[in-house]
Design a protein around this motif. Structure first.
Motif, mmCIF file in Angstrom:
data_model
loop_
_atom_site.group_PDB
_atom_site.id
_atom_site.type_symbol
_atom_site.label_atom_id
_atom_site.label_comp_id
_atom_site.label_asym_id
_atom_site.label_seq_id
_atom_site.Cartn_x
_atom_site.Cartn_y
_atom_site.Cartn_z
ATOM 1 N N GLN A 128 4.104 1.186 5.651
ATOM 2 C CA GLN A 128 4.417 -0.234 5.589
ATOM 3 C C GLN A 128 3.370 -0.930 4.736
ATOM 4 O OE1 GLN A 128 4.282 -1.708 9.602
ATOM 5 N NE2 GLN A 128 2.068 -2.009 9.562
ATOM 6 N N GLY A 129 3.774 -2.060 4.158
ATOM 7 C CA GLY A 129 2.871 -2.801 3.301
ATOM 8 C C GLY A 129 3.645 -3.804 2.461
ATOM 9 N N PRO A 130 2.963 -4.517 1.592
ATOM 10 C CA PRO A 130 3.654 -5.491 0.733
ATOM 11 C C PRO A 130 4.535 -4.781 -0.287
ATOM 12 C CG PRO A 130 1.369 -5.260 0.071
ATOM 13 C CD PRO A 130 1.508 -4.469 1.332
ATOM 14 N N ILE A 185 7.390 -0.197 -1.509
ATOM 15 C CA ILE A 185 6.042 -0.654 -1.155
ATOM 16 C C ILE A 185 5.157 -0.536 -2.387
ATOM 17 C CG2 ILE A 185 3.997 -0.192 0.255
ATOM 18 C CD1 ILE A 185 5.810 0.770 2.460
ATOM 19 N N LYS A 219 2.599 -3.352 -5.249
ATOM 20 C CA LYS A 219 2.170 -4.708 -5.585
ATOM 21 C C LYS A 219 3.364 -5.487 -6.115
ATOM 22 C CE LYS A 219 -1.415 -7.195 -8.138
ATOM 23 N NZ LYS A 219 -2.541 -7.064 -9.097
ATOM 24 N N PRO A 220 3.810 -6.510 -5.387
ATOM 25 C CA PRO A 220 5.018 -7.233 -5.824
ATOM 26 C C PRO A 220 4.883 -7.836 -7.219
ATOM 27 C CG PRO A 220 4.437 -7.816 -3.567
ATOM 28 C CD PRO A 220 3.291 -7.026 -4.113
ATOM 29 N N GLN A 221 3.679 -8.288 -7.571
ATOM 30 C CA GLN A 221 3.481 -8.912 -8.879
ATOM 31 C C GLN A 221 3.682 -7.929 -10.027
ATOM 32 O OE1 GLN A 221 1.490 -9.022 -6.316
ATOM 33 N NE2 GLN A 221 1.095 -11.159 -5.758
ATOM 34 N N ARG A 259 10.567 -10.613 -2.846
ATOM 35 C CA ARG A 259 9.209 -10.191 -2.511
ATOM 36 C C ARG A 259 8.969 -10.359 -1.005
ATOM 37 N NH1 ARG A 259 5.141 -12.546 -7.228
ATOM 38 N NH2 ARG A 259 6.352 -11.818 -9.054
ATOM 39 N N SER A 260 8.095 -9.521 -0.480
ATOM 40 C CA SER A 260 7.773 -9.598 0.948
ATOM 41 C C SER A 260 6.350 -9.100 1.172
ATOM 42 C CB SER A 260 8.754 -8.760 1.784
ATOM 43 O OG SER A 260 8.386 -8.765 3.147
ATOM 44 N N SER A 261 5.711 -9.693 2.155
ATOM 45 C CA SER A 261 4.351 -9.252 2.500
ATOM 46 C C SER A 261 4.356 -8.016 3.391
ATOM 47 C CB SER A 261 3.600 -10.380 3.214
ATOM 48 O OG SER A 261 4.285 -10.747 4.410
ATOM 49 N N LYS A 262 5.530 -7.665 3.914
ATOM 50 C CA LYS A 262 5.613 -6.478 4.768
ATOM 51 C C LYS A 262 6.952 -5.795 4.554
ATOM 52 C CE LYS A 262 5.307 -4.834 9.550
ATOM 53 N NZ LYS A 262 5.138 -5.217 10.971
#
Length: 284
Positions: free
Chosen positions: A159-161, A230, A232-234, A261-264
């Motif tokens: 799990q992660g961004p 999972i 880096k969304p950027q 995008r999601s932080s999790k």
């Protein structure tokens, strides 16, 4: 006979002829004539003798006997200890000067030996602590490396961004090679874990067309195709939106692409660990 004499004669007839005289206590009969009084004196037993008979032999209970034995043992031990200390003090007071010097030297030597032993034990303790810390750190690093490799191999959840990519294919024009291009773009942008419609994507994953659907590692999936990634969304989102990239190619096929995008992001689809047929570790 007159009337006055008749009651007197009647009273005299009702009384007994002789009334025995009452016995009063005297000096010779101190018990006052009571029954049983003075029986002890008549039997020849005095009060002191009865008191001694009541006190001896003593009637001890078990608890009293145990307490008496314990007190005796305690007193005996204290007496022995006092006598021993007295003998030691007397021996030291009566020792010669040379003997006292020798005793002091022996005490100094014993103290030095104990100090050396203490320092040696402290050194061993420090070495054990350092080795334990190193071993614990190595164990932690090994576990972390195993976790990272497990994420890449798909054997553990992660799990992660990251981002979620949803591809709507109402026309049935999306093919396996288009989805494969999307996976490769995401990997190139730094994706660390990917799953598509509940199927974990790893290094050996393959895709194939299966009629109006797509097969991922032999698992048939249907539209809409939902990628959970999972990383880096950027970096992940721009990689899909570059000119002539994945999004534009799918839109030309009349498919709709949505990127969120999601932080999790949770990637919980797992794959069984596979043992290589030929490759073996070269480390000893």
């Amino acid at each position: 006979m007159s009337d006055d004499e008749q009651p007197a004669n009647r009273l005299r007839k009702e009384l007994p002829d002789e009334v025995p005289p009452s016995r009063s206590p005297s000096a010779d009969d101190p018990a006052g004539g009571l029954p049983g009084a003075g029986q002890g004196e008549r039997n020849g037993v005095t009060g002191r003798q009865r008191l001694l008979k009541g006190l001896w032999p003593p009637r001890l209970t078990r608890a009293q006997l145990i307490v008496a034995l314990l007190l005796f043992g305690l007193g005996f031990g204290l007496a022995v200890q006092v006598a021993s200390n007295s003998d030691s003090d007397s021996a030291l007071r009566g020792a010669r000067q040379e003997d006292l010097v020798r005793i002091l030297d022996e005490l100094d030597d014993r103290t030095q030996r104990l100090e050396d032993e203490k320092q040696g034990l402290e050194k061993q303790r420090d070495e054990l602590e350092n080795s334990s810390d190193q071993a614990e750190e190595a164990r932690k690093q090994t576990l972390e490396k195993e976790r990272q490799l497990g994420i890449l191999a798909g054997t553990v959840a992660a799990q992660g961004p990251g981002i979620t990519v949803t591809i709507e294919d109402t026309k049935g024009t999306v093919e396996a090679d288009m989805l494969l291009d999307a996976i490769q773009e995401l990997r190139a942008a730094g994706a660390e874990a990917i799953q598509v419609n509940g199927v974990r994507v790893v290094a050996g994953t393959y895709l194939a067309d299966a009629g109006n659907s797509v097969s991922v590692d032999g698992n048939k999936i249907n539209a809409p195709y939902r990628f959970q990634v999972i990383g880096k969304p950027q970096d992940l989102e721009p990689a899909l939106n570059i000119p002539g990239g994945v999004v534009q190619t799918l839109e030309k096929e009349q498919a709709t692409v949505t990127v969120e995008r999601s932080s999790k992001i949770v990637v919980d689809a797992l794959r069984a660990a596979e043992r290589p047929d030929y490759a073996r570790s070269s480390s000893q």
